[in-house]
Design a protein around this motif. Structure first.
Motif, short mmCIF file in Angstrom:
data_model
loop_
_atom_site.label_atom_id
_atom_site.label_comp_id
_atom_site.label_asym_id
_atom_site.label_seq_id
_atom_site.Cartn_x
_atom_site.Cartn_y
_atom_site.Cartn_z
N GLU A 179 0.83 -1.20 0.00
CA GLU A 179 0.00 0.00 0.00
C GLU A 179 0.87 1.26 0.00
O GLU A 179 1.89 1.31 0.69
CB GLU A 179 -0.92 0.03 1.25
CG GLU A 179 -1.91 -1.12 1.32
CD GLU A 179 -1.30 -2.42 1.85
OE1 GLU A 179 -0.16 -2.42 2.31
OE2 GLU A 179 -2.01 -3.44 1.79
N ASP A 180 0.43 2.24 -0.77
CA ASP A 180 1.06 3.58 -0.81
C ASP A 180 2.53 3.53 -1.24
O ASP A 180 3.29 4.46 -0.96
CB ASP A 180 0.94 4.28 0.56
CG ASP A 180 -0.49 4.28 1.06
OD1 ASP A 180 -1.39 4.60 0.25
OD2 ASP A 180 -0.73 3.93 2.23
N GLU A 195 1.20 3.21 -5.55
CA GLU A 195 0.09 2.29 -5.28
C GLU A 195 -0.95 3.00 -4.40
O GLU A 195 -0.62 3.88 -3.62
CB GLU A 195 0.64 1.02 -4.59
CG GLU A 195 -0.35 -0.12 -4.44
CD GLU A 195 -1.04 -0.46 -5.75
OE1 GLU A 195 -2.21 -0.03 -5.91
OE2 GLU A 195 -0.43 -1.11 -6.60
N THR A 196 -2.18 2.56 -4.53
CA THR A 196 -3.25 3.09 -3.68
C THR A 196 -3.13 2.46 -2.28
O THR A 196 -2.22 1.68 -2.02
CB THR A 196 -4.62 2.70 -4.25
OG1 THR A 196 -4.71 1.27 -4.21
CG2 THR A 196 -4.79 3.19 -5.67
N SER A 197 -4.08 2.76 -1.43
CA SER A 197 -4.04 2.16 -0.09
C SER A 197 -4.81 0.83 -0.04
O SER A 197 -5.02 0.27 1.04
CB SER A 197 -4.58 3.14 0.93
OG SER A 197 -5.83 3.59 0.49
N TYR A 210 8.04 -2.84 -7.17
CA TYR A 210 7.66 -2.03 -6.01
C TYR A 210 8.86 -1.80 -5.09
O TYR A 210 9.68 -2.70 -4.89
CB TYR A 210 6.61 -2.75 -5.16
CG TYR A 210 5.22 -2.74 -5.74
CD1 TYR A 210 4.34 -1.70 -5.45
CD2 TYR A 210 4.80 -3.77 -6.57
CE1 TYR A 210 3.05 -1.70 -5.97
CE2 TYR A 210 3.51 -3.76 -7.10
CZ TYR A 210 2.65 -2.72 -6.81
OH TYR A 210 1.38 -2.71 -7.32
N THR A 211 8.89 -0.62 -4.50
CA THR A 211 9.76 -0.38 -3.35
C THR A 211 8.82 -0.14 -2.18
O THR A 211 8.28 0.96 -2.01
CB THR A 211 10.69 0.83 -3.60
OG1 THR A 211 11.47 0.55 -4.75
CG2 THR A 211 11.62 1.05 -2.40
N PRO A 212 8.55 -1.21 -1.41
CA PRO A 212 7.52 -1.10 -0.37
C PRO A 212 7.80 0.04 0.61
O PRO A 212 8.92 0.16 1.12
CB PRO A 212 7.54 -2.46 0.31
CG PRO A 212 8.02 -3.38 -0.76
CD PRO A 212 9.06 -2.58 -1.51
#
Ligand code: BG6
Length: 294
Positions: A179-180, A195-197, A210-212
């Protein structure tokens, strides 16, 4: 531990029935089963297992480049997509076990600049050592890679644990923990997005780096048909690639069968693939993932 198929695979079974099988080509984990014999990893029926290509399924190990060779980075510009580690023949270095209520088995594999053919050295001339450990216990599978620079020249690398998870129905899969987070959308011209939530869901070809936002210790969780299935915890691996080829791309890959197998797999790949890890003479890098069964 058993070594089978003409010394090409190493398998280990815990007293409680859980098992893991590793192909020496690529030190690729081919199978991970729980005590009931349920397979946790997806493997294409027509995958090559002879090193002519990376394995289509299981956990191929991507090193020292992620994706295709790039002209803007000359040291890796001659390498094949995802590097050479996934198609090289590794050495089985041995096993260690711990017994009792939390019994586990660890299998160690090695690859180095001394054990690769000259044709591979010509593509990437550095002196390196890779030690890959696969540890199975009742609830989890840990894969840890240690990279060492055994030469005088510094080198750059990327690594990725390209895990293909078995799922019952991709249309119900949800991935949380992203998320985010910022990501690169490889299906949409490598655009940078956020990314959205909400959890990540799948309805078309998906290929994202992604880079979380929450960091490596925050788990990435895969649920399937409303059931939480896998929890991935990373150590020193800052990216997570999420990949599903969907129908058309699956059809275009000769080693992806059955074609509708894309409905039963999702790749969530822990790695260090944005930019480069630089390793100086004598230095070491360690990166790992632990996948827990939920
Ligand atoms: C993923 C990449 O990690 O691997 C995708 O993000 C790629 O772009 C996929 O298609 C499979 O790669 P390969 O080389 O095994 O076909």
């Amino acid at each position: 531990v058993t070594i089978s198929d003409g010394n090409s695979r190493v398998s280990a079974v815990l007293p409680t029935g859980e098992s893991v099988t590793v192909l020496l080509i690529g030190a690729t984990v081919l199978s991970w089963k729980d005590a009931q014999g349920d397979e946790k990893l997806w493997l294409s029926k027509d995958t090559r297992l002879d090193g002519s290509k990376g394995v289509r399924g299981g956990i191929p190990l991507v090193f020292p480049i992620f994706g295709p060779a790039r002209s803007d980075h000359p040291p890796t510009s001659k390498l094949p997509q995802h590097g050479f580690a996934r198609t090289a023949r590794w050495e089985f270095l041995g096993k260690s076990t711990s017994e009792g209520s939390s019994s586990s088995v660890k299998l160690d594999f090695g690859l180095s600049s001394d054990s690769i053919p000259d044709s591979t050295k010509a593509l990437w001339p550095y002196k390196f050592g890779l030690l890959y450990s696969v540890t199975l216990d009742k609830e989890s599978l840990n894969t840890t890679l240690v990279v060492t620079n055994d030469g005088d020249e510094p080198f750059d690398f990327q690594i990725l644990l390209h895990t293909y998870f078995n799922v019952k129905d991709i249309s119900t899969v949800q991935i949380t923990g992203l998320e985010d987070s910022e990501y690169i959308d490889k299906v949409d011209g490598a655009k940078a997005k956020t990314e959205t939530s909400s959890p990540v869901t799948f309805f078309a070809e998906t290929d994202r780096v992604y880079t979380p936002a929450k960091g490596a210790k925050h788990p990435i969780v895969i649920s399937d048909s409303g059931v939480t299935r896998f929890r991935i915890v990373r150590d020193n691996l800052d990216q997570v690639v999420v990949w599903n080829p969907w129908f058309e791309k699956a059809q275009s890959m000769s080693d992806f069968t059955p074609t509708d197998g894309y409905k039963n797999m999702v790749c969530a790949e822990a790695g260090s693939v944005n930019g480069w890890q630089k390793l100086d003479k004598g230095d070491a890098f360690e990166g790992a993932q632990t996948i827990y069964l939920c």
